[in-house]
Structures are given as C-alpha cells and as structure tokens.
Design a protein around this motif. Structure first.
Motif, mmCIF file in Angstrom:
data_model
loop_
_atom_site.group_PDB
_atom_site.id
_atom_site.type_symbol
_atom_site.label_atom_id
_atom_site.label_comp_id
_atom_site.label_asym_id
_atom_site.label_seq_id
_atom_site.Cartn_x
_atom_site.Cartn_y
_atom_site.Cartn_z
ATOM 1 N N LEU A 64 1.339 -0.830 0.253
ATOM 2 C CA LEU A 64 -0.174 -0.107 -0.194
ATOM 3 C C LEU A 64 0.540 0.763 0.070
ATOM 4 O O LEU A 64 0.759 2.379 -0.972
ATOM 5 N N LEU A 65 1.252 0.903 0.967
ATOM 6 C CA LEU A 65 2.677 2.616 1.094
ATOM 7 C C LEU A 65 3.526 2.467 -0.685
ATOM 8 O O LEU A 65 3.532 3.880 -1.223
ATOM 9 N N ASP A 66 3.832 1.598 -0.982
ATOM 10 C CA ASP A 66 4.492 1.803 -2.265
ATOM 11 C C ASP A 66 3.514 2.675 -3.349
ATOM 12 O O ASP A 66 3.174 3.247 -4.468
ATOM 13 N N LEU A 67 2.551 1.633 -3.313
ATOM 14 C CA LEU A 67 0.880 2.537 -4.636
ATOM 15 C C LEU A 67 0.294 4.367 -4.091
ATOM 16 O O LEU A 67 0.678 4.636 -4.843
ATOM 17 N N LEU A 68 0.781 4.260 -2.574
ATOM 18 C CA LEU A 68 0.541 5.779 -2.707
ATOM 19 C C LEU A 68 1.842 7.141 -3.293
ATOM 20 O O LEU A 68 1.534 7.636 -3.273
ATOM 21 N N ALA A 69 2.940 5.890 -2.907
ATOM 22 C CA ALA A 69 4.149 6.990 -3.281
ATOM 23 C C ALA A 69 4.419 7.225 -5.043
ATOM 24 O O ALA A 69 4.114 7.841 -5.844
ATOM 25 N N GLN A 70 3.339 6.356 -5.362
ATOM 26 C CA GLN A 70 3.759 6.715 -6.966
ATOM 27 C C GLN A 70 2.698 7.293 -7.098
ATOM 28 O O GLN A 70 2.281 8.061 -8.394
ATOM 29 N N HIS A 71 1.413 7.815 -6.561
ATOM 30 C CA HIS A 71 0.696 8.560 -6.651
ATOM 31 C C HIS A 71 1.131 9.559 -5.480
ATOM 32 O O HIS A 71 -0.242 10.537 -6.150
ATOM 33 N N ALA A 72 1.807 10.029 -5.065
ATOM 34 C CA ALA A 72 1.768 10.689 -4.852
ATOM 35 C C ALA A 72 0.912 11.046 -3.451
ATOM 36 O O ALA A 72 0.469 12.670 -3.593
ATOM 37 N N LEU A 73 0.519 10.496 -2.617
ATOM 38 C CA LEU A 73 -1.035 10.681 -2.229
ATOM 39 C C LEU A 73 -0.505 10.849 -0.295
ATOM 40 O O LEU A 73 0.468 9.645 0.118
ATOM 41 N N PRO A 74 -0.616 11.418 0.141
ATOM 42 C CA PRO A 74 -0.674 11.470 2.117
ATOM 43 C C PRO A 74 -1.404 10.367 2.149
ATOM 44 O O PRO A 74 -3.223 9.840 1.825
ATOM 45 N N ALA A 75 -1.095 10.488 3.394
ATOM 46 C CA ALA A 75 -2.409 9.207 3.779
ATOM 47 C C ALA A 75 -2.374 9.106 5.443
ATOM 48 O O ALA A 75 -1.673 9.772 6.260
#
Length: 291
Positions: A64-75
C-alpha cells in the motif's frame, strides 16, 4: 453523543484552501490481529485469526505504501498501539514516507462499552507507546468500535486530541460543542459506504460476514468507490475512507485502489492531504465564524 448541528458547523459550501474544489484525506485502519479474538482472550488458540490480521502490517502495508508513493498521495493511518509495539519498523516507515499516524485504541477496544476512566487509561497507554516507539504524539483519533459514549468527545478534547474521525452523520467537517474559550474537538466524518469490510472482507473465526460467502466483484467495488469520490467532489465536500490494508491491499485488490487513486489525481482541484491538516483548517474556519 453530540449532533453535527452545532453553532460552529461550517457553512454549507466549504471554501477549501488555495481555491481547491473539494478535500480528500485517505485513511487506513492498520488493525493487524487486534480486535475480537484479542479482546476475548481466544487469540492464542486462534492462529488463523492472528495470521490473517498479521498480514496487514507484515505484507499488505508495504504494498500500500508503494502505491501511495506512486500516486504521491498522503494518508492517515489509525493504528492500535499493540500493532505499533509488534511492528514498530513498519509503523516507522509510515512516518518516514510523510504520512500521519493517529490513535485507534491499544487492542482495538470497544469504546462504547468502556467507562470514561477506562477510555482514559486506553488513551494514556496509547500515547505512551506512540511516544516511546515512534517519537510522536498523535493529533487524531478514530474509535475502534465505530461508536462511543456521551463522555468521549470531551474526554478526547481534554486529553489533547485535536480531531476525531469516528462519526457518520455529515459530509463536511464540524466541531463538537465546547465551553467558551476552549478549543473544540473537530469531527472529520467517514461513511460506512467507504469501509472495505462491507464489500471485501471474509473471515472464518470470528465469522464475518455472518452467513459467509460474500465477496463483491472487484470491478463493481472500484466503480462504486470512484463514484462515491466523484459525487463528493462534484459538491465540493470533504471525503475520507475507512480502509484496512489486510482487506484491500492484497495483490488483486490493489487494482481497486489504483483505480480510485488515479480518479482522484485526475482532478487538479482536489485538496489531497491528511486528516490533521483538514482539522487545522476546520479550526481556523470555525474561529472565523464565531460571533
């Protein structure tokens, strides 16, 4: 329990920072194997439950962290502090990559069944773990049980919590009533519609869902979640999620999240941020609207 209809409820059409048209703050509950089997003492005799839960911080979170980084999205990640104790490095990575961590009980307790004194003990224990293991004091809280007692909002506020994301009755931020001169607790409501358990969860012991045999078509789930986001964005509202890495960050299900994240990123006018940032903005607006 306080109603959203308070004198400090934000105006009907929120004005988001920098002219943004809506606000999105993705939120994930990193529960691990905390919950029913841990609370009733059966976890030691239930390795299946433990391993299913442990999959979240061990295997699903990195994906999940890899995917968030790919989209440059904070969570924002709501984490029971038993998980922080047992997967400290995984939780450290959350912070290292610019995300927020927040309170979610210690064993994923049912706050609605706890006395105010017991709730305070859970909060104190959680704060100590966050400070000792991660070096942070969280600003936010999400009740593990999806409910609380009438005393909880004031207890959280007096404890120093800045916001809650526990209630369901609004689609924009609001503040809980507080005495004059006291900074109120911000509520950042989420919706059961965006809880991945409702479409994707399957656990044999404890049984969920009751009756079993229900996993929704992944294409339908992706379309539904995107439609929910688009509806909130079209009306300029605030939108967050109740997602769980162990449920929705499995390999085939990443396509659901990838589709959702892609849809969010198509709109330059969306303010993508953490819940703590939305809470800070909400307090500024509430202060302006006081007579």
């Amino acid at each position: 329990m306080q109603s959203p209809a308070s004198p400090l409820l934000l105006r009907d059409v929120p004005l988001w920072p920098n002219g943004k048209g809506s606000a999105v703050a993705l939120a994930f509950d990193l529960d691990g194997p905390t919950g029913d089997a841990m609370l009733d003492g059966s976890l030691r005799q239930n390795p299946r439950y433990f391993s299913e839960g442990a999959y979240g911080p061990f295997r699903a979170l990195p994906r999940l962290l890899d995917l968030l980084a790919q989209h440059a999205l904070p969570a924002t990640f709501f984490i029971p502090t038993w998980v922080v104790e047992n997967w400290t490095e995984a939780c450290t990575r959350i912070l290292r990559e610019g995300h927020e961590v927040a309170y979610h009980g210690h064993y994923h307790e049912y706050f609605r069944d706890l006395t105010p004194e017991a709730q305070l003990q859970v909060m104190e224990r959680s704060r100590a773990v966050f400070q000792s293991r991660l070096g942070v004091t969280p600003q936010g809280f999400r009740t593990p049980s999806g409910d609380w007692t009438a005393e909880t909002p004031a207890l959280l506020r007096d404890f120093g919590v800045r916001y809650s994301s526990s209630m369901r009755g609004e689609d924009r931020p609001y503040v809980h009533p507080a005495p004059v001169g006291v900074t109120p607790l911000v509520e950042l409501p989420a919706r059961w519609d965006m809880d991945d358990y409702t479409a994707l969860a399957y656990f044999e012991d404890p049984v969920f869902p009751e009756g079993q045999d229900r996993i929704s078509d992944y294409r339908t789930v992706r379309a539904n979640w995107i439609a929910e986001f688009e509806g909130y964005h079209a009306e300029g509202l605030f939108w967050t999620t109740i997602l769980h890495p162990k449920v929705s960050a499995k390999p085939a299900r990443l396509a659901i999240l990838d589709g959702l994240f892609t849809a969010i990123r198509r709109h330059d006018s969306v303010w993508t941020t953490t819940l703590a940032e939305v809470a800070g903005w909400t307090l500024q607006q509430a202060t302006k609207e006081q007579p």
